[in-house]
Design an enzyme around this catalytic site. Structure first.
Site, mmCIF file in Angstrom:
data_model
loop_
_atom_site.group_PDB
_atom_site.id
_atom_site.type_symbol
_atom_site.label_atom_id
_atom_site.label_comp_id
_atom_site.label_asym_id
_atom_site.label_seq_id
_atom_site.Cartn_x
_atom_site.Cartn_y
_atom_site.Cartn_z
ATOM 1 N N GLN A 35 0.850 -1.194 0.000
ATOM 2 C CA GLN A 35 0.000 0.000 0.000
ATOM 3 C C GLN A 35 0.887 1.245 0.000
ATOM 4 O O GLN A 35 0.387 2.358 -0.174
ATOM 5 C CB GLN A 35 -0.898 0.023 1.244
ATOM 6 C CG GLN A 35 -1.856 -1.145 1.336
ATOM 7 C CD GLN A 35 -2.578 -1.166 2.676
ATOM 8 O OE1 GLN A 35 -3.699 -0.682 2.822
ATOM 9 N NE2 GLN A 35 -1.917 -1.735 3.680
ATOM 10 N N VAL A 75 3.693 4.003 -1.026
ATOM 11 C CA VAL A 75 4.057 4.681 -2.286
ATOM 12 C C VAL A 75 5.553 5.016 -2.295
ATOM 13 O O VAL A 75 6.055 5.599 -3.257
ATOM 14 C CB VAL A 75 3.193 5.951 -2.490
ATOM 15 C CG1 VAL A 75 1.731 5.559 -2.706
ATOM 16 C CG2 VAL A 75 3.301 6.928 -1.320
ATOM 17 N N HIS A 95 -1.417 1.387 -4.423
ATOM 18 C CA HIS A 95 -1.845 2.774 -4.221
ATOM 19 C C HIS A 95 -0.992 3.762 -4.999
ATOM 20 O O HIS A 95 -1.062 4.970 -4.766
ATOM 21 C CB HIS A 95 -1.810 3.138 -2.723
ATOM 22 C CG HIS A 95 -2.902 2.450 -1.943
ATOM 23 N ND1 HIS A 95 -2.900 2.405 -0.570
ATOM 24 C CD2 HIS A 95 -4.005 1.763 -2.336
ATOM 25 C CE1 HIS A 95 -3.972 1.744 -0.150
ATOM 26 N NE2 HIS A 95 -4.647 1.331 -1.196
ATOM 27 N N CYS A 143 2.396 12.996 -24.656
ATOM 28 C CA CYS A 143 1.337 13.608 -25.477
ATOM 29 C C CYS A 143 1.427 15.127 -25.485
ATOM 30 O O CYS A 143 0.692 15.791 -26.213
ATOM 31 C CB CYS A 143 -0.042 13.170 -24.963
ATOM 32 S SG CYS A 143 -0.548 13.977 -23.426
ATOM 33 N N GLY A 171 2.628 -4.547 8.943
ATOM 34 C CA GLY A 171 2.664 -3.104 9.152
ATOM 35 C C GLY A 171 1.509 -2.334 8.557
ATOM 36 O O GLY A 171 1.692 -1.263 7.969
ATOM 37 N N ASN A 197 2.755 -7.087 13.095
ATOM 38 C CA ASN A 197 2.375 -5.684 13.267
ATOM 39 C C ASN A 197 2.776 -5.169 14.648
ATOM 40 O O ASN A 197 2.888 -5.953 15.582
ATOM 41 C CB ASN A 197 0.847 -5.560 13.071
ATOM 42 C CG ASN A 197 0.454 -4.233 12.467
ATOM 43 O OD1 ASN A 197 0.943 -3.871 11.388
ATOM 44 N ND2 ASN A 197 -0.389 -3.498 13.162
ATOM 45 N N ASP A 245 0.935 -3.117 16.515
ATOM 46 C CA ASP A 245 -0.272 -3.183 17.375
ATOM 47 C C ASP A 245 -1.319 -4.053 16.701
ATOM 48 O O ASP A 245 -1.279 -4.222 15.494
ATOM 49 C CB ASP A 245 -0.898 -1.767 17.529
ATOM 50 C CG ASP A 245 0.136 -0.689 17.768
ATOM 51 O OD1 ASP A 245 0.314 0.148 16.854
ATOM 52 O OD2 ASP A 245 0.797 -0.746 18.809
ATOM 53 N N ALA A 300 8.582 -4.484 12.715
ATOM 54 C CA ALA A 300 8.760 -5.240 11.477
ATOM 55 C C ALA A 300 10.220 -5.640 11.276
ATOM 56 O O ALA A 300 10.510 -6.754 10.822
ATOM 57 C CB ALA A 300 8.287 -4.397 10.295
HETATM 58 N N1 APR Z 1 6.650 -2.341 12.740
HETATM 59 C C1 APR Z 1 5.483 -2.959 12.409
HETATM 60 N N2 APR Z 1 4.295 -2.319 12.349
HETATM 61 C C2 APR Z 1 4.296 -0.997 12.618
HETATM 62 C C3 APR Z 1 5.468 -0.292 12.969
HETATM 63 C C4 APR Z 1 6.682 -1.019 13.017
HETATM 64 N N3 APR Z 1 7.839 -0.425 13.345
HETATM 65 N N4 APR Z 1 5.132 1.016 13.208
HETATM 66 C C5 APR Z 1 3.804 1.113 13.004
HETATM 67 N N5 APR Z 1 3.294 -0.094 12.670
HETATM 68 C C6 APR Z 1 1.902 -0.442 12.361
HETATM 69 C C7 APR Z 1 0.879 0.283 13.195
HETATM 70 O O1 APR Z 1 0.580 -0.489 14.348
HETATM 71 C C8 APR Z 1 -0.311 0.358 12.246
HETATM 72 O O2 APR Z 1 -1.148 -0.789 12.402
HETATM 73 O O3 APR Z 1 1.693 -0.028 11.038
HETATM 74 C C9 APR Z 1 0.322 0.323 10.855
HETATM 75 C C10 APR Z 1 0.261 1.657 10.137
HETATM 76 O O4 APR Z 1 -1.095 1.936 9.904
HETATM 77 P P1 APR Z 1 -1.482 3.180 8.991
HETATM 78 O O5 APR Z 1 -0.748 4.376 9.448
HETATM 79 O O6 APR Z 1 -2.988 3.201 8.926
HETATM 80 O O7 APR Z 1 -0.907 2.830 7.536
HETATM 81 P P2 APR Z 1 -1.515 1.814 6.491
HETATM 82 O O8 APR Z 1 -2.191 0.659 7.170
HETATM 83 O O9 APR Z 1 -0.442 1.493 5.527
HETATM 84 O O10 APR Z 1 -2.634 2.713 5.759
HETATM 85 C C11 APR Z 1 -3.299 2.094 4.666
HETATM 86 O O11 APR Z 1 -4.449 4.155 4.201
HETATM 87 O O12 APR Z 1 -4.236 6.370 4.271
HETATM 88 C C12 APR Z 1 -4.292 5.325 3.423
HETATM 89 O O13 APR Z 1 -3.332 5.164 1.296
HETATM 90 C C13 APR Z 1 -3.021 5.219 2.649
HETATM 91 O O14 APR Z 1 -1.853 3.206 2.011
HETATM 92 C C14 APR Z 1 -2.427 3.887 3.109
HETATM 93 C C15 APR Z 1 -3.630 3.150 3.646
#
Ligand code: APR
Length: 232
Positions: free
Chosen positions: A91, A93, A109, A139, A175, A201, A203, A219
């Site tokens: 997900q 970028v 994404h 283009c 993550g 993850n 959390d 991670a």
């Molecule tokens: N190791 C593992 N997991 C981690 C770490 C780490 N060091 N730090 C944070 N996390 C976990 C958090 O617990 C959380 O569950 O990563 C996750 C990050 O969640 P988000 O910030 O919501 O990111 P993501 O899940 O990628 O968001 C999905 O939402 O906003 C849109 O397009 C955007 O691609 C993104 C999508």
């Protein structure tokens, strides 16, 4: 460890957090600093292209300050050394999976280092800032913009992802908060076809209940450990 043949891996912002890139929903998350509606919707791009282009320019510029972490590197080792079918869907970028050595990454994404022409659909590798009105090299229209899937738009290559989920025997989520669909629903598709499901993850995520197995932690600790176990 069962003898898997086909693995789908989904990564989210958490795999890049330890490289220094902000997540979206954490305490200092990206969305905390911006309303999604102001920087990540088609309406926002029409309403204030300068703001939207600048938001992605800032995130693109940040890439030069960060480096892949052991989790990215472990997944590239998996790609090189594991003999089964592997689909890495992110997900994110950012380009940290590629810089960590993964050659086959599906950016559902979009990507900061790609520019997309709204006129002809041509993609161009992009490194620097991308002001509104930039001319497409294919283009000639002044409609080159960030190659980012905005909220409300369909993520890229969903058919390919769905096919892989329906034939995998292991789905691993790394993550991600499980806050955004369709990615948040991948685990349910995998379970439906009888695949094992594993969450790595920091959390518990919104979808934790759907995973057969979940390990909470960073991670860069969990992913190398899991890859080492899988490769034996
Ligand atoms: N190791 C593992 N997991 C981690 C770490 C780490 N060091 N730090 C944070 N996390 C976990 C958090 O617990 C959380 O569950 O990563 C996750 C990050 O969640 P988000 O910030 O919501 O990111 P993501 O899940 O990628 O968001 C999905 O939402 O906003 C849109 O397009 C955007 O691609 C993104 C999508």
């Amino acid at each position: 460890m069962p003898d898997y043949r086909s693995i789908v891996i989904l990564t989210g912002a958490g795999i890049s957090a330890e490289s220094g890139l902000a997540t979206f929903r954490g305490p200092d998350g990206l969305w905390e600093g911006h309303r999604v509606e102001d920087v990540c919707t088609p309406q926002a791009l029409r309403r204030d292209p300068e703001l939207v282009h600048r938001f992605y320019d800032e995130r693109r510029a940040k890439l030069a300050e960060v480096a892949p972490n052991p989790a990215h590197i472990a997944l590239s080792r998996l790609e090189r050394e594991w003999g089964g079918d592997l689909l890495l869907v992110t997900q994110n970028v950012d380009d940290l999976h590629e810089r960590g050595g993964s050659d086959h990454v599906l950016h559902m994404h979009g990507e900061l280092k790609s520019a997309l022409c709204a006129e002809c659909g041509q993609r161009t590798v992009w490194e620097g800032s991308l002001p509104p009105g930039t001319f497409c090299q294919s283009c000639g229209a002044p409609r080159l913009g960030p190659d980012i899937v905005f909220f409300g738009e369909m993520p890229y290559e969903m058919d390919r992802i769905d096919d892989a989920l329906r034939t995998c025997d292991l789905f691993v989520s790394i993550g991600t908060s499980g806050a955004v669909y369709p990615a948040a629903g991948f685990v349910q598709t995998a379970r439906y076809v009888g695949a094992d499901t594993l969450e790595l993850n920091l959390d518990p995520s919104a979808g934790s209940i759907y995973f057969h197995e979940a390990h909470m932690g960073r991670a860069s600790d969990l992913v190398p450990e899991w890859v080492a176990q899988l490769l034996g």
